[in-house]
Motif scaffolding. Structure first.
Motif, PDB file in Angstrom:
ATOM      1  N   UNK A 107     -23.115   9.859   9.527  1.00 46.90           N
ATOM      2  CA  UNK A 107     -22.606   8.811  10.413  1.00 46.90           C
ATOM      3  C   UNK A 107     -21.470   9.431  11.211  1.00 46.90           C
ATOM      4  N   UNK A 108     -21.634   9.523  12.528  1.00 45.07           N
ATOM      5  CA  UNK A 108     -20.594  10.173  13.328  1.00 45.07           C
ATOM      6  C   UNK A 108     -20.191   9.296  14.507  1.00 45.07           C
ATOM      7  N   UNK A 109     -18.945   9.466  14.917  1.00 42.65           N
ATOM      8  CA  UNK A 109     -18.480   8.761  16.107  1.00 42.65           C
ATOM      9  C   UNK A 109     -17.690   9.731  16.979  1.00 42.65           C
ATOM     10  N   UNK A 110     -17.618   9.411  18.259  1.00 41.99           N
ATOM     11  CA  UNK A 110     -16.889  10.275  19.198  1.00 41.99           C
ATOM     12  C   UNK A 110     -15.551   9.647  19.560  1.00 41.99           C
ATOM     13  N   UNK A 145     -13.784  16.086  10.293  1.00 37.72           N
ATOM     14  CA  UNK A 145     -13.718  15.951  11.750  1.00 37.72           C
ATOM     15  C   UNK A 145     -15.076  16.306  12.354  1.00 37.72           C
ATOM     16  N   UNK A 146     -15.459  15.574  13.389  1.00 39.56           N
ATOM     17  CA  UNK A 146     -16.711  15.873  14.071  1.00 39.56           C
ATOM     18  C   UNK A 146     -16.445  16.961  15.098  1.00 39.56           C
ATOM     19  N   UNK A 147     -17.322  17.975  15.141  1.00 42.72           N
ATOM     20  CA  UNK A 147     -17.168  18.996  16.193  1.00 42.72           C
ATOM     21  C   UNK A 147     -17.172  18.320  17.563  1.00 42.72           C
ATOM     22  N   UNK A 148     -16.166  18.588  18.362  1.00 41.98           N
ATOM     23  CA  UNK A 148     -16.095  17.946  19.672  1.00 41.98           C
ATOM     24  C   UNK A 148     -15.284  16.666  19.658  1.00 41.98           C
ATOM     25  N   UNK A 149     -14.709  16.313  18.512  1.00 37.55           N
ATOM     26  CA  UNK A 149     -13.853  15.126  18.447  1.00 37.55           C
ATOM     27  C   UNK A 149     -14.506  13.978  17.715  1.00 37.55           C
ATOM     28  N   UNK A 150     -13.679  13.156  17.103  1.00 36.70           N
ATOM     29  CA  UNK A 150     -14.204  12.041  16.332  1.00 36.70           C
ATOM     30  C   UNK A 150     -14.305  12.386  14.859  1.00 36.70           C
TER      31      UNK A 150
END
Length: 166
Positions: A107-110, A145-150
């Motif tokens: 589950x990812x968000x930006x 942390x999601x790569x690219x932010x979020x």
């Protein structure tokens, strides 16, 4: 207010599942409905939120479906409230990778990312999620942390149908 929202989300999930309690549940349809609902309720129309599902969950044994649905709903809610609300909206993506009984879900968000002050592990919702994943689903969960932010949350579990094994 927040408690009421949580309760209404849980009620929806429960209602959907109680209709199919004896068998495996086609989880994709359930996920799409509850993700959209969770995002709408959490954003309360304040920020634009898109929900996207990639991949397929397939059939999930009914006993695991309730816990999994609650976990995903809670994670989407968290993503909207903590990530996207602070960044003015965005996308929550749920990626399902199913291989036999093994299920990996991301589950990812930006959004704004995890607040380093509070970390991802604070809050009642997070504790509920941890408990459900470890005890009900016998799986693992990790925030990063999601790569690219979020933020991204990775769930790994084996979907076992105890009734079949008995």
């Amino acid at each position: 207010e927040e408690a009421m929202r949580r309760v209404s989300t849980i009620a929806l999930v429960h209602e959907t599942l109680s209709q199919a309690l004896d068998e495996a549940v086609d989880f994709d349809e359930l996920v799409d409905r509850s993700l959209r609902l969770a995002a709408d309720v959490a954003s309360a129309g304040q920020v634009p939120v898109r929900t996207v599902r990639t991949g397929t969950f397939g059939m999930v044994p009914a006993e695991g479906a309730t816990a999994l649905a609650l976990v995903l709903t809670e994670l989407v809610t968290n993503a909207v409230e903590h990530g996207l609300a602070r960044s003015g909206g965005g996308t929550v993506e749920v990626i399902a990778e199913r291989s036999g009984a093994h299920l990996r879900t991301v589950v990812s968000d930006d959004g704004a990312g995890v607040d380093p002050e509070h970390g991802p592990m604070s809050g009642l919702g997070t504790q509920i999620v941890e408990t459900l994943v470890r005890h009900e689903l016998r799986g693992s969960i990790e925030w990063s942390p999601r790569p690219g932010g979020g933020t991204q949350v990775i769930l790994d579990m084996e979907l076992r149908d105890r009734r079949r094994e008995a």
